[in-house]
Scaffold this active site. Structure first.
Site, PDB file in Angstrom:
ATOM      1  N   ARG A  31      -1.828 -25.341 -15.972  1.00 38.54           N
ATOM      2  CA  ARG A  31      -1.867 -24.974 -14.663  1.00 38.54           C
ATOM      3  C   ARG A  31      -2.369 -23.818 -14.263  1.00 38.54           C
ATOM      4  O   ARG A  31      -2.719 -23.729 -13.012  1.00 38.54           O
ATOM      5  CB  ARG A  31      -0.400 -25.088 -13.948  1.00 38.54           C
ATOM      6  CG  ARG A  31       0.330 -26.463 -14.368  1.00 38.54           C
ATOM      7  CD  ARG A  31       1.763 -26.204 -13.758  1.00 38.54           C
ATOM      8  NE  ARG A  31       2.250 -25.355 -14.853  1.00 38.54           N
ATOM      9  CZ  ARG A  31       3.567 -24.783 -14.801  1.00 38.54           C
ATOM     10  NH1 ARG A  31       4.286 -25.287 -13.764  1.00 38.54           N
ATOM     11  NH2 ARG A  31       3.972 -24.050 -15.546  1.00 38.54           N
ATOM     12  N   GLN A  54       5.850   1.077   0.936  1.00 34.61           N
ATOM     13  CA  GLN A  54       4.619   0.406   1.609  1.00 34.61           C
ATOM     14  C   GLN A  54       3.570  -0.380   0.648  1.00 34.61           C
ATOM     15  O   GLN A  54       3.359   0.489  -0.315  1.00 34.61           O
ATOM     16  CB  GLN A  54       4.014   1.492   2.710  1.00 34.61           C
ATOM     17  CG  GLN A  54       2.998   1.080   3.466  1.00 34.61           C
ATOM     18  CD  GLN A  54       2.645   1.915   4.381  1.00 34.61           C
ATOM     19  OE1 GLN A  54       3.328   2.811   4.866  1.00 34.61           O
ATOM     20  NE2 GLN A  54       1.108   2.100   4.329  1.00 34.61           N
ATOM     21  N   ASN A  56      -0.051  -1.656   0.605  1.00 30.58           N
ATOM     22  CA  ASN A  56      -1.433  -1.599   1.151  1.00 30.58           C
ATOM     23  C   ASN A  56      -2.450  -2.551   0.408  1.00 30.58           C
ATOM     24  O   ASN A  56      -2.383  -2.645  -0.584  1.00 30.58           O
ATOM     25  CB  ASN A  56      -2.007  -0.246   1.256  1.00 30.58           C
ATOM     26  CG  ASN A  56      -1.189   0.712   1.955  1.00 30.58           C
ATOM     27  OD1 ASN A  56      -0.665   0.251   3.388  1.00 30.58           O
ATOM     28  ND2 ASN A  56      -0.894   1.687   1.474  1.00 30.58           N
ATOM     29  N   HIS A  70      -8.766  10.741  -2.396  1.00 26.65           N
ATOM     30  CA  HIS A  70      -7.714  10.929  -1.267  1.00 26.65           C
ATOM     31  C   HIS A  70      -6.125  11.381  -1.909  1.00 26.65           C
ATOM     32  O   HIS A  70      -5.985  11.009  -3.073  1.00 26.65           O
ATOM     33  CB  HIS A  70      -7.453   9.560  -0.573  1.00 26.65           C
ATOM     34  CG  HIS A  70      -8.743   9.060   0.001  1.00 26.65           C
ATOM     35  ND1 HIS A  70      -8.845   7.737   0.329  1.00 26.65           N
ATOM     36  CD2 HIS A  70      -9.935   9.401   0.668  1.00 26.65           C
ATOM     37  CE1 HIS A  70     -10.031   7.552   0.941  1.00 26.65           C
ATOM     38  NE2 HIS A  70     -10.513   8.512   1.068  1.00 26.65           N
ATOM     39  N   HIS A 127      -6.815  10.294  -5.566  1.00 24.53           N
ATOM     40  CA  HIS A 127      -7.047   8.978  -6.223  1.00 24.53           C
ATOM     41  C   HIS A 127      -8.416   8.387  -5.516  1.00 24.53           C
ATOM     42  O   HIS A 127      -8.699   8.649  -4.230  1.00 24.53           O
ATOM     43  CB  HIS A 127      -5.916   8.042  -5.763  1.00 24.53           C
ATOM     44  CG  HIS A 127      -6.201   6.669  -6.103  1.00 24.53           C
ATOM     45  ND1 HIS A 127      -6.662   5.717  -5.107  1.00 24.53           N
ATOM     46  CD2 HIS A 127      -6.669   5.927  -7.292  1.00 24.53           C
ATOM     47  CE1 HIS A 127      -6.929   4.543  -5.649  1.00 24.53           C
ATOM     48  NE2 HIS A 127      -6.688   4.667  -6.896  1.00 24.53           N
ATOM     49  N   TYR A 140      -2.270  -1.868  -3.400  1.00 24.52           N
ATOM     50  CA  TYR A 140      -1.433  -0.639  -4.019  1.00 24.52           C
ATOM     51  C   TYR A 140      -0.106  -0.369  -3.297  1.00 24.52           C
ATOM     52  O   TYR A 140      -0.134  -0.292  -2.049  1.00 24.52           O
ATOM     53  CB  TYR A 140      -2.359   0.627  -4.059  1.00 24.52           C
ATOM     54  CG  TYR A 140      -2.960   1.222  -2.791  1.00 24.52           C
ATOM     55  CD1 TYR A 140      -2.470   2.223  -2.044  1.00 24.52           C
ATOM     56  CD2 TYR A 140      -3.985   0.360  -2.224  1.00 24.52           C
ATOM     57  CE1 TYR A 140      -2.895   2.636  -0.755  1.00 24.52           C
ATOM     58  CE2 TYR A 140      -4.655   0.971  -0.982  1.00 24.52           C
ATOM     59  CZ  TYR A 140      -4.146   1.964  -0.488  1.00 24.52           C
ATOM     60  OH  TYR A 140      -4.833   2.400   0.807  1.00 24.52           O
ATOM     61  N   LYS A 176     -16.504  10.071   6.172  1.00 25.03           N
ATOM     62  CA  LYS A 176     -15.224  11.068   6.015  1.00 25.03           C
ATOM     63  C   LYS A 176     -15.280  11.141   4.382  1.00 25.03           C
ATOM     64  O   LYS A 176     -15.025  12.361   4.000  1.00 25.03           O
ATOM     65  CB  LYS A 176     -13.726  10.206   6.403  1.00 25.03           C
ATOM     66  CG  LYS A 176     -12.765  10.845   5.753  1.00 25.03           C
ATOM     67  CD  LYS A 176     -11.297  10.054   6.034  1.00 25.03           C
ATOM     68  CE  LYS A 176     -10.100  10.555   5.324  1.00 25.03           C
ATOM     69  NZ  LYS A 176      -9.233   9.537   5.456  1.00 25.03           N
TER      70      LYS A 176
END
EC number: 5.1.3.13
Length: 195
Positions: A31, A54, A56, A70, A127, A140, A176
């Site tokens: 499957r 959280q 994302n 970042h 990161h 993430y 940015k």
């Protein structure tokens, strides 16, 4: 760089020990497959004793898309558990903890839908990633919510760091990310604390 296999997941420390590569096992049949990709108790015991608050997800449509590098300042510093759910990416963590023996050093891993690998990037690291396929999706979990006021970055191609990014004909970056400071211009954001 030895690894440990526990239950249905395998993890190993990379050349910067705080950054971990996690490989959940896949159980396949006619499957398809089943894979347990996260278990809080296992994660806290074997990787990092932190809460993930959280989840994302982002889609990068073009190959050669760079997002990063970042990080966020305290009290919103983020640890990230990163995985690729479609396509493939070159994922990078850079130590930005002043006083750390690995300050300014980087580690990387290829994450893809096929290999199912995940990268744990603790707070105190910048990161970023580059997509290796079109329409790559990254997912993430983070230890703190996004805060624009605490959001910071680092130049993705800073020669002082020397990340060996995959060679592409074109690199796709936001304005940015194209104008982030180099490591030598970065104010002190994190202090290394030996435990």
């Amino acid at each position: 760089m030895g690894g440990t296999e526990l239950d249905e997941m395998y993890f190993q420390s990379l050349s910067i020990a705080e950054v971990k590569l996690i490989r959940p096992r896949k159980f396949g049949d006619c499957r398809g497959y089943f894979s347990e990709v996260f278990r809080e108790k296992w994660f806290r015991k074997n990787v990092a004793d932190v809460g993930l608050v959280q989840d994302n997800e982002s889609l990068s449509a073009q190959i050669g898309t760079v997002r990063g590098l970042h990080f966020q300042l305290e009290p919103f510093a983020q640890g990230k558990l990163v995985r690729c759910t479609r396509g493939a990416l070159f994922d990078v963590a850079v130590d930005v903890r002043v006083g750390s023996p690995t300050y300014g050093k980087w580690v990387s891993a290829e994450l893809s839908q096929e290999n199912g690998a995940q990268l744990w990037v603790p707070a105190g690291f910048a990161h970023g990633f580059m997509t290796l396929k079109a329409d790559t999706v990254i997912s993430y979990k983070v230890t703190a919510p996004y805060s624009a006021e605490h959001d910071r970055g680092l130049k993705w191609d800073d020669p002082a760091i020397g990340i060996n990014w995959p060679k592409m004909t074109t690199y796709v970056l936001s304005e940015k990310d194209s104008s982030q400071p180099s490591l030598c211009e970065l104010p002190v954001s994190f202090q290394y604390v030996k435990v």
